[in-house]
Write a protein that holds these residues in place. Structure first.
Motif, PDB file in Angstrom:
ATOM      1  N   UNK A  33       0.857  -1.183   0.000  1.00 23.45           N
ATOM      2  CA  UNK A  33       0.000   0.000   0.000  1.00 23.45           C
ATOM      3  C   UNK A  33       0.892   1.231   0.000  1.00 23.45           C
ATOM      4  N   UNK A  34       0.660   2.135  -0.945  1.00 23.15           N
ATOM      5  CA  UNK A  34       1.478   3.348  -1.046  1.00 23.15           C
ATOM      6  C   UNK A  34       0.586   4.553  -1.286  1.00 23.15           C
ATOM      7  N   UNK A 104      -7.189   3.334  -5.608  1.00 24.54           N
ATOM      8  CA  UNK A 104      -7.834   2.038  -5.800  1.00 24.54           C
ATOM      9  C   UNK A 104      -6.886   0.881  -5.539  1.00 24.54           C
ATOM     10  N   UNK A 105      -7.412  -0.317  -5.737  1.00 27.24           N
ATOM     11  CA  UNK A 105      -6.632  -1.544  -5.550  1.00 27.24           C
ATOM     12  C   UNK A 105      -6.405  -2.188  -6.907  1.00 27.24           C
ATOM     13  N   UNK A 128      -3.361   1.884  -3.928  1.00 31.65           N
ATOM     14  CA  UNK A 128      -2.907   3.272  -4.030  1.00 31.65           C
ATOM     15  C   UNK A 128      -3.881   4.160  -3.264  1.00 31.65           C
ATOM     16  N   UNK A 129      -3.344   4.876  -2.298  1.00 29.98           N
ATOM     17  CA  UNK A 129      -4.148   5.810  -1.521  1.00 29.98           C
ATOM     18  C   UNK A 129      -3.788   7.237  -1.905  1.00 29.98           C
ATOM     19  N   UNK A 130      -4.636   8.160  -1.546  1.00 36.01           N
ATOM     20  CA  UNK A 130      -4.403   9.559  -1.898  1.00 36.01           C
ATOM     21  C   UNK A 130      -4.754  10.451  -0.717  1.00 36.01           C
ATOM     22  N   UNK A 131      -4.260  10.036   0.457  1.00 33.63           N
ATOM     23  CA  UNK A 131      -4.544  10.819   1.654  1.00 33.63           C
ATOM     24  C   UNK A 131      -3.888  12.191   1.542  1.00 33.63           C
ATOM     25  N   UNK A 132      -2.631  12.194   1.056  1.00 29.61           N
ATOM     26  CA  UNK A 132      -1.901  13.446   0.878  1.00 29.61           C
ATOM     27  C   UNK A 132      -1.628  13.665  -0.607  1.00 29.61           C
ATOM     28  N   UNK A 133      -1.993  14.817  -1.116  1.00 27.52           N
ATOM     29  CA  UNK A 133      -1.757  15.117  -2.533  1.00 27.52           C
ATOM     30  C   UNK A 133      -1.734  16.627  -2.741  1.00 27.52           C
TER      31      UNK A 133
END
Length: 266
Positions: A33-34, A104-105, A128-133
């Motif tokens: 997970x990134x 998404x996964x 793929x996460x997008x907590x910080x962008x």
């Protein structure tokens, strides 16, 4: 049949099945997970249980095409590995996710095809996460200036993630001796969905030759860095040069007129 008789037979059967597998990596899916914009690393072992050395060609399928992937084996990227008989190789797969990768996964698989056609597949799972962008939503693309003078432009920053970011700044990669000043120098906090305007002043040295120069812009915070953006600056000679040249031309014309007038009076 007695249990003592069955047990050796089972061991022989398992051993025969194991030896029939030309190469083996972890059977379960490797998962990572990134955050979008970061690099995921998958490490697995590829084993050669045969009696001779084999070469294995490596490839990845299933992940989006915009993800940059590379296989490494204790060094630079490789496309294949050679494994001696009864030996193994520990391989690392690096997957670079752009900052704009959709959340998404993703499911994929590594394929290792042996030189005799045998194939081994390793399932992968990437979340793929997008907590910080962060991203630049508005800026100039082309500007014109003069050597020895300064120019300004604005950078509009957006927190496109799901969490606040701290200490947001504008990074400007400029040619040597160019002086950069950004106002504000840093934002202590930028909430999700919020925008911020940065004012950038750039002083071009008088020694700068007349040519196009590229500036690389990016946003940086304690949590994440935005994708880079380009600004092309066309540098012209300082207008004082043209004024001096024009003055010399005026003096030269005046000198010629005085000369001919003096000659005409004789």
């Amino acid at each position: 049949m007695k249990i003592k008789t069955i047990l050796p037979l089972l061991l022989v059967l398992v051993a025969s099945i194991w030896s029939a597998i030309p190469a083996l990596a972890d059977g379960i899916a490797l998962a990572q997970t990134v955050q979008a914009g970061q690099t995921a690393e998958f490490t697995f072992e590829l084993r050669n249980d045969t009696a001779v050395e084999h070469r294995y060609d490596l490839s990845l399928s299933g992940f989006p095409e915009n993800l940059a992937v590379s296989f490494t084996l204790n060094g630079p990227p490789v496309g294949s590995v050679s494994i001696p008989a009864q030996d193994y190789a520990q391989i690392t797969l690096r997957v670079e996710t752009p900052a704009d990768t959709a959340v998404g996964r993703y499911s994929g698989q590594v394929s290792a095809v042996r030189d005799d056609g045998e194939r081994v597949e390793v399932p992968l799972s990437l979340t793929v996460e997008n907590i910080y962008a962060l991203r630049i939503v508005s800026q100039s693309l082309n500007l014109t200036t003069f050597s020895g003078q300064e120019f300004t432009f604005d950078v509009n920053a957006l927190n496109s993630g799901a969490a606040p970011v701290a200490n947001t700044t504008v990074l400007v990669d400029a040619p040597p001796k160019w002086v950069i000043q950004v106002e504000p120098a840093s934002l202590p906090n930028l909430d999700p969905g919020a925008e911020a305007l940065f004012h950038v002043r750039v002083l071009v040295p008088a020694s700068q030759s007349a040519q196009d120069q590229n500036l690389t812009l990016a946003l940086s915070s304690d949590q994440v860095t935005s994708p880079e953006s380009q600004l092309t600056v066309r540098v012209q000679k300082s207008p004082t040069f043209f004024y001096a040249a024009g003055g010399l031309m005026v003096l030269a014309v005046a000198g010629v007129l005085v000369y001919f007038r003096s000659k005409g009076r004789r």
